[in-house]
Design a protein around this motif. Sequence first.
Motif, short mmCIF file in Angstrom:
data_model
loop_
_atom_site.label_atom_id
_atom_site.label_comp_id
_atom_site.label_asym_id
_atom_site.label_seq_id
_atom_site.Cartn_x
_atom_site.Cartn_y
_atom_site.Cartn_z
N ARG A 203 0.88 -1.17 0.00
CA ARG A 203 0.00 0.00 0.00
C ARG A 203 0.91 1.21 0.00
NH1 ARG A 203 -2.71 -3.36 -1.08
NH2 ARG A 203 -4.67 -4.12 -0.23
N MET A 204 0.68 2.11 -0.94
CA MET A 204 1.50 3.31 -1.06
C MET A 204 0.62 4.54 -0.93
SD MET A 204 3.66 4.55 -4.38
CE MET A 204 5.37 4.57 -3.92
N VAL A 205 0.97 5.41 0.02
CA VAL A 205 0.22 6.65 0.21
C VAL A 205 1.18 7.82 -0.02
CG1 VAL A 205 -1.02 8.08 1.89
CG2 VAL A 205 -1.39 5.60 1.82
N GLY A 206 0.82 8.69 -0.94
CA GLY A 206 1.65 9.88 -1.18
C GLY A 206 2.90 9.63 -2.01
N GLY A 207 2.99 8.45 -2.59
CA GLY A 207 4.14 8.15 -3.45
C GLY A 207 3.92 8.71 -4.85
N SER A 208 5.01 8.88 -5.59
CA SER A 208 4.91 9.52 -6.90
C SER A 208 5.74 8.82 -7.96
CB SER A 208 5.41 10.96 -6.83
OG SER A 208 4.73 11.72 -5.88
N ILE A 209 5.35 9.10 -9.20
CA ILE A 209 6.24 8.87 -10.34
C ILE A 209 6.88 10.23 -10.61
CG2 ILE A 209 6.41 8.44 -12.82
CD1 ILE A 209 4.13 6.57 -12.67
N LEU A 210 8.20 10.27 -10.66
CA LEU A 210 8.89 11.51 -10.98
C LEU A 210 9.42 11.39 -12.41
CD1 LEU A 210 9.68 14.19 -9.46
CD2 LEU A 210 11.97 13.22 -9.28
N ILE A 211 9.00 12.29 -13.27
CA ILE A 211 9.48 12.31 -14.66
C ILE A 211 10.36 13.54 -14.84
CG2 ILE A 211 8.84 12.45 -17.12
CD1 ILE A 211 6.15 11.22 -16.43
N ILE A 212 11.57 13.32 -15.31
CA ILE A 212 12.47 14.44 -15.61
C ILE A 212 12.93 14.28 -17.05
CG2 ILE A 212 14.61 15.65 -14.97
CD1 ILE A 212 14.45 14.40 -12.21
N TYR A 213 12.88 15.36 -17.84
CA TYR A 213 13.51 15.27 -19.16
C TYR A 213 14.25 16.56 -19.47
CZ TYR A 213 9.65 17.86 -21.51
OH TYR A 213 8.75 18.80 -21.91
N GLU A 214 15.18 16.43 -20.38
CA GLU A 214 16.08 17.54 -20.68
C GLU A 214 15.39 18.56 -21.57
OE1 GLU A 214 19.46 18.13 -19.66
OE2 GLU A 214 18.81 20.00 -20.56
N ALA A 215 15.49 19.83 -21.17
CA ALA A 215 14.87 20.88 -21.97
C ALA A 215 15.85 21.46 -22.98
CB ALA A 215 14.34 21.99 -21.06
N ASP A 216 17.13 21.27 -22.74
CA ASP A 216 18.12 21.79 -23.69
C ASP A 216 18.05 20.97 -24.99
OD1 ASP A 216 20.90 23.40 -23.92
OD2 ASP A 216 21.12 21.41 -24.82
N TRP A 217 17.79 21.66 -26.08
CA TRP A 217 17.52 20.98 -27.36
C TRP A 217 18.62 20.02 -27.78
CZ3 TRP A 217 14.46 23.19 -31.84
CH2 TRP A 217 13.26 23.77 -31.35
N GLU A 218 19.85 20.53 -27.78
CA GLU A 218 20.95 19.70 -28.30
C GLU A 218 21.20 18.50 -27.40
OE1 GLU A 218 24.30 22.22 -29.02
OE2 GLU A 218 23.20 23.28 -30.61
N ARG A 219 21.20 18.75 -26.10
CA ARG A 219 21.45 17.64 -25.16
C ARG A 219 20.33 16.62 -25.23
NH1 ARG A 219 25.24 18.88 -20.66
NH2 ARG A 219 24.05 17.42 -19.39
N ALA A 220 19.08 17.09 -25.33
CA ALA A 220 17.94 16.16 -25.40
C ALA A 220 18.02 15.32 -26.67
CB ALA A 220 16.63 16.93 -25.35
N ALA A 221 18.34 15.97 -27.79
CA ALA A 221 18.41 15.25 -29.07
C ALA A 221 19.53 14.22 -29.05
CB ALA A 221 18.62 16.25 -30.22
N GLU A 222 20.70 14.62 -28.53
CA GLU A 222 21.84 13.71 -28.45
C GLU A 222 21.53 12.56 -27.48
OE1 GLU A 222 24.31 13.65 -30.36
OE2 GLU A 222 25.51 12.13 -29.31
N GLY A 223 20.95 12.89 -26.35
CA GLY A 223 20.63 11.88 -25.34
C GLY A 223 19.68 10.82 -25.86
N ILE A 224 18.62 11.23 -26.53
CA ILE A 224 17.64 10.24 -26.99
C ILE A 224 18.20 9.45 -28.18
CG2 ILE A 224 16.28 11.75 -28.54
CD1 ILE A 224 14.83 9.09 -26.14
#
Length: 302
Positions: A203-224
Amino acid sequence: MTTEDGSLLIKPALKQELAFYQRIQSDPAEAFIALKKYTPKFLGTLTLEGEAAGSIDEGTLQIKPVGERKESLVLENLSHKFSKPNILDIKLGTVLYDDAANEDKVQRMLKTARETTSLETGVRLTGFQVYDNSTGVAVNTPKSYGKSIKPADLPDGVGRFFPAGDAEGSSQGLPKATLIPILESIRAEIAEIRDALSKLEFRMVGGSILIIYEADWERAAEGIKQYLASHSKPKADAEEEEEDEEDESDDEDHAPPPAYTVKMIDFAHTKVEAGIGPDEGVLLGVDTTLKLLDGRIATLKA
Ligand code: ADP
Ligand code: MN
């Protein structure tokens, strides 16, 4: 609280959260092994014996006892490797109180669940941060937004967290060619989280999924790009590479900047107990999250 270099996060330890992190390190059950990949690295605990006051340079440094010894969890700071992290915390579950809540709190939390998206969908968008690429500034959407919206507004909320930009880099979000594969990879990982959670009796109360992604265009494109290349490798190749890996931590130092990360966080009110079965409210929330991502992907592709 983070360490000086920002790589670690220090969080006051509650008994249940510490127990959860300790268990997930070593429990050989399939669900724990699968879920461990989707929790922040846990480095151990730290005991604060006192509070520092004064200055070491002026010779006035004092460590004042704080009375009770305070134990803290030392966790990997998930946003550390990002240059411009877009961060969304999705609170999971339909039940917002645990066994320790008194009748008053139970009633308040039932009301909160009913009046927000939690009861019907198993999710609530907690605060989020999104960089505006046209200005370079991080824009915060407060908790109150996620608390005020109705289930029908959730797709709009998710759209605000995953805005699409044009190819010239003049507007808010990442270009679709980068954003869509990031969304698809996030979706695939959350499906794995769902699978793991469905096998866990908890049973989980107050737990979360945390999603983080890169907003910097070049880094995001290279990373993916690198992520997709390494995940579509022919099998023989992948095996060969594993043999080469002598030191995993050394390997990580040379890793490309990540495009995104998805983790489960906040186990302060999570209990694992044989016989109670999975948390259906949390699973509902994960399913809602998957549907919202599917909807966002479809909109971006249309
Ligand atoms: P609580 O809700 O009890 O204050 P959480 O564990 O949910 O504590 O943490 C609060 C916020 O801190 C999260 O919404 C998230 O934005 C951030 N956070 C928590 N854990 C991490 C982590 N390991 N790395 C980066 N950010 C984190
Ligand atoms: Mn939390």
